[in-house]
Scaffold this motif. Structure first.
Motif, mmCIF file in Angstrom:
data_model
loop_
_atom_site.group_PDB
_atom_site.id
_atom_site.type_symbol
_atom_site.label_atom_id
_atom_site.label_comp_id
_atom_site.label_asym_id
_atom_site.label_seq_id
_atom_site.Cartn_x
_atom_site.Cartn_y
_atom_site.Cartn_z
ATOM 1 N N PRO A 180 -0.572 -2.900 -8.082
ATOM 2 C CA PRO A 180 -0.197 -1.552 -8.507
ATOM 3 C C PRO A 180 -1.302 -0.533 -8.238
ATOM 4 O O PRO A 180 -2.483 -0.891 -8.122
ATOM 5 C CB PRO A 180 0.033 -1.709 -10.016
ATOM 6 N N GLU A 181 -0.911 0.721 -8.176
ATOM 7 C CA GLU A 181 -1.869 1.803 -7.898
ATOM 8 C C GLU A 181 -2.986 1.820 -8.932
ATOM 9 O O GLU A 181 -4.156 2.057 -8.603
ATOM 10 C CB GLU A 181 -1.134 3.149 -7.883
ATOM 11 N N SER A 182 -2.650 1.553 -10.194
ATOM 12 C CA SER A 182 -3.663 1.598 -11.257
ATOM 13 C C SER A 182 -4.800 0.599 -10.971
ATOM 14 O O SER A 182 -5.971 0.887 -11.224
ATOM 15 C CB SER A 182 -3.023 1.282 -12.611
ATOM 16 N N LYS A 208 2.180 -6.385 -4.129
ATOM 17 C CA LYS A 208 1.985 -6.850 -5.508
ATOM 18 C C LYS A 208 0.901 -6.116 -6.299
ATOM 19 O O LYS A 208 0.743 -6.371 -7.488
ATOM 20 C CB LYS A 208 1.636 -8.356 -5.506
ATOM 21 N N ASP A 210 5.111 2.724 -1.317
ATOM 22 C CA ASP A 210 5.899 1.567 -1.740
ATOM 23 C C ASP A 210 6.482 0.773 -0.584
ATOM 24 O O ASP A 210 7.296 -0.126 -0.784
ATOM 25 C CB ASP A 210 6.984 1.984 -2.750
#
Ligand code: NAD
Ligand code: UPG
Length: 462
Positions: A368-370, A366, A395
Motif C-alpha cells: 500500500p501507498e502508506s 501488494k 493501481d
C-alpha cells in the motif's frame, strides 16, 4: 500441550499457524505487545500476505489457534514458549550497523522469567548471534521464582517469505539445538514430537545449541553469497557480451553447484540476508577474526554495488539526466508474493532517482501507498514535500507507465511478464526504455515493439 509464541510477525504467525494446523491436539497462542497487529490477526484482513496463510488461519482460529495481547497469561499456561521477536541490526551504541539488537529477545526472556510458575521449555526462534542461549539462560536463572526451571532450545526458522507455507509444510530440515544434558535431551524430544506430526523424522536434525545458532547465520550468508557471486558476474557479462542467465544455467547444471539462488538481480533485499551477514561479520570481528569478517562483509558490499550500478545505468541510458523525467517503478516489495518491503532494492533505487529530481510512478500489487511513504519518508529520509511532489502510486502497471520515459522492473511479480507491452509502449514518451532488474521480461519482443531494452547481465544491442 500448550504452546505460546511471543511475536506475531512474519515468522511467529505463519510458523505457529502451521503448527496449530498440523497438531489439533495442541493449543497454540500467538502473543504480541502490538495491539494493532493482534487485532489484524483476529480480523478478516490478516496483517501478512503469504500464499496459503489466510486459509490456514481462518480454519484454525478459535479452535486451537489464538492471537492475543495477554502475554503473561499465555506464558503462564504454556509448556513450550517460542521466542519469535524481531532482532534488527543495532542503530546505535556498540556494534552499531552490524550487531543484532537483542533488546526484544531480552525483554521477552525477562518476561518469561518473571511470570513462569512451572517448568518451561524456551525456544529461540528468532535469528540470534551464536551463544545467545547462554545469555537467555543466565537471565532466566537470575530472575525466576525459586524452584522454577527452564530448558533452552535453538530452533531457527528457514522459511522464505512468499513461500512460507510451502516451506513450513515441507521443510528441507527442521533444526533443533539443545544442551547435551538429560534435561536438554528431554526438551529436544518434546519439540521433536511437535514437528513429528508432519515432518519426517530424518528431516528433524538435532545438534548442540551453538551449532544450531551458527547454522542459521551460515545458511543465510551462503545463500546471499551465491546471489552476490552471480551479480558480480553480471557486471562481467555486461562488459564482455556474455549472458548471465546462460552462465548461471550452465554453472548450475554441475550437481556440486546446483541451480538455485543463481538468479542475477538488482540486488537481494528482505529483512534477513543483510542483517544476518552483518551479524556474522560482527561476530567474526568480536572473535578477532578480521579476515573472516572481511570475507563475509564483501557479500553485502557487492549487493550495494549492484543496486548502485543499476541505478547509474538507468540515468546513463536516459541521456545522463532524469530531472523531471517520469520513471515507472514496477514492484516495491523485496520479492514477489509478499507485501514485505524491508530492505527492498526499490527503496534504494527510488531514493537515488529522487535525488536526481525524477518523477516516480510506482505500482506494486501488494504494497500500500502508506507503506511506501513510511519506507521512503519516515525511514528513508526523503523530504515529505519532495515525496508529495515527485512520487505517485498507481493501481496498475499500465497507469504507472503512462507518460513515462522508462519502466524499471524491480520486483519479479509474475504479472509483469505478461503485460500488454504494446499498449504500454503507445502511452510512453519516446524513446521508451525498459530496464529489467529481474531478468523476467521477453526482451526481444519488447525490442520489436520499439522499446530500448536494458537488462542486468546482458549487453543486448538496443
Ligand atoms: N521474516 C522472515 O522471513 C524470517 C525468517 C526466518 C527467521 N526470521 C527471524 O525471526 C525473527 C522475527 O522476524 P519477523 O520477520 O517475524 O519480525 P517481525 O518484526 O515481523 O515480528 C516480530 C514481532 O515481535 C513483537 N515483539 C517484540 N518484542 C516483544 C515482546 N517483548 N513481547 C511480545 N511481542 C514482542 C513485535 O511487536 C513484532 O510484532 C527475527 O529474528 C528474524 O531474523 C525471520
Ligand atoms: O537467485 C536469487 C534468489 C533470491 N534473490 C533475492 O534475494 C532476496 C531474498 O530472497 P529469499 O531468500 O527467497 O527470501 P527471504 O524471505 O529473505 O528468505 C531468506 O531469509 C530468511 C530469513 O532468515 C530465511 O529463513 C530463508 O531461508 C532465506 O531464503 C530477495 O530480494 C530475492 O529477490 C535473488 O536476487 N536471486
Amino acid at each position: 500441550m500448550a504452546i505460546c509464541c511471543i511475536g506475531a510477525g512474519y515468522v511467529g504467525g505463519p510458523t505457529c499457524a502451521v503448527i496449530a494446523h498440523k497438531c489439533p491436539d495442541i493449543k497454540v497462542t500467538i502473543v504480541d505487545i502490538n495491539q494493532q497487529r493482534i487485532d489484524a490477526w483476529n480480523s478478516q484482513n490478516i496483517p501478512i500476505y503469504e500464499p496459503g496463510l489466510e486459509e490456514i488461519v481462518f480454519a484454525q482460529r478459535g479452535k486451537n489457534l489464538f492471537f492475543s495481547t495477554d502475554v503473561d497469561g499465555t506464558i503462564l499456561e504454556a509448556d513450550l514458549i517460542f521466542v519469535s521477536v524481531n532482532t534488527p541490526t543495532k542503530k546505535g551504541g556498540i556494534g552499531a550497523g552490524f550487531a543484532a539488537d537483542l533488546a526484544y529477545v531480552e525483554a521477552a526472556t525477562r518476561n518469561i522469567a518473571k511470570i513462569a510458575k512451572s517448568h518451561k521449555i524456551v525456544i529461540e526462534k528468532s535469528t540470534v548471534p551464536c551463544r545467545t542461549a547462554e545469555s537467555m539462560r543466565k537471565i532466566l536463572d537470575a530472575n525466576s521464582r525459586p524452584g522454577v526451571t527452564f530448558d533452552i532450545l535453538s530452533n531457527p526458522e528457514f522459511l522464505a517469505e512468499g513461500t512460507a507455507i510451502k516451506d513450513l509444510l515441507h521443510p528441507d530440515r527442521v533444526l533443533i539445538g539443545h544442551l547435551d544434558t538429560e534435561s536438554g535431551k528431554r526438551a529436544q524430544e518434546a519439540l521433536t514430537s511437535v514437528y513429528a506430526h508432519w515432518v519426517p523424522k530424518e528431516r528433524i536434525v538435532t545438534t548442540r545449541l551453538w551449532s544450531s545458532e551458527l547454522t542459521k547465520l551460515a545458511a543465510n550468508a551462503m545463500l546471499a553469497q551465491r546471489i552476490s557471486s552471480i551479480n558480480s558476474l553480471s557486471a562481467i557479462c555486461e562488459a564482455t557480451g556474455a549472458d548471465v542467465d546462460e552462465v548461471a544455467y550452465a554453472c548450475g547444471l554441475d550437481s556440486r553447484i546446483g541451480p538455485k539462488f543463481l538468479k542475477a538481480s538488482v540486488g537481494f533485499g528482505g529483512s534477513c540476508f543483510q542483517k544476518d551477514i552483518l551479524n556474522l561479520v560482527y561476530l567474526s570481528q568480536s572473535l578477532h577474526l578480521p579476515e573472516v569478517a572481511e570475507y563475509w562483509n564483501q557479500v553485502v558490499i557487492m549487493n550495494e554495488y549492484q543496486k548502485r550500478r543499476f541505478a547509474e545505468q538507468v540515468v546513463r541510458e536516459l541521456f545522463n539526466t532524469i530531472t523531471n523525467k517520469k520513471i515507472a517503478i514496477f514492484g516495491f516489495a523485496f520479492k514477489k508474493d509478499t507485501g514485505d518491503t524491508r530492505e527492498s532494492a526499490a527503496i534504494t533505487l527510488i531514493q537515488y532517482f529522487l535525488k536526481e529530481n525524477a518523477n516516480i510512478r510506482v505500482y506494486d500489487p501488494k504494497v500500500p501507498e502508506s507503506q511506501m511513504r513510511y519506507d521512503l519518508v519516515v525511514d528513508g529520509g526523503v523530504d515529505q514535500a519532495h515525496y508529495n511532489k515527485f512520487v505517485t502510486v498507481h493501481d496498475s502497471a499500465y497507469a504507472a507507465a503512462e507518460g513515462c520515459d522508462a519502466v524499471v522492473v524491480v520486483t519479479e511479480w509474475d504479472e509483469f511478464k505478461t503485460l500488454d507491452y504494446t499498449k504500454i509502449y503507445e502511452k510512453m514518451n519516446k524513446p521508451a526504455c525498459v530496464f529489467d532488474g529481474r531478468l523476467i521480461l521477453p526482451l526481444n519482443k519488447l525490442k520489436d515493439i520499439g522499446f530500448k531494452t536494458i537488462c542486468i547481465g546482458k549487453s543486448l544491442p538496443h
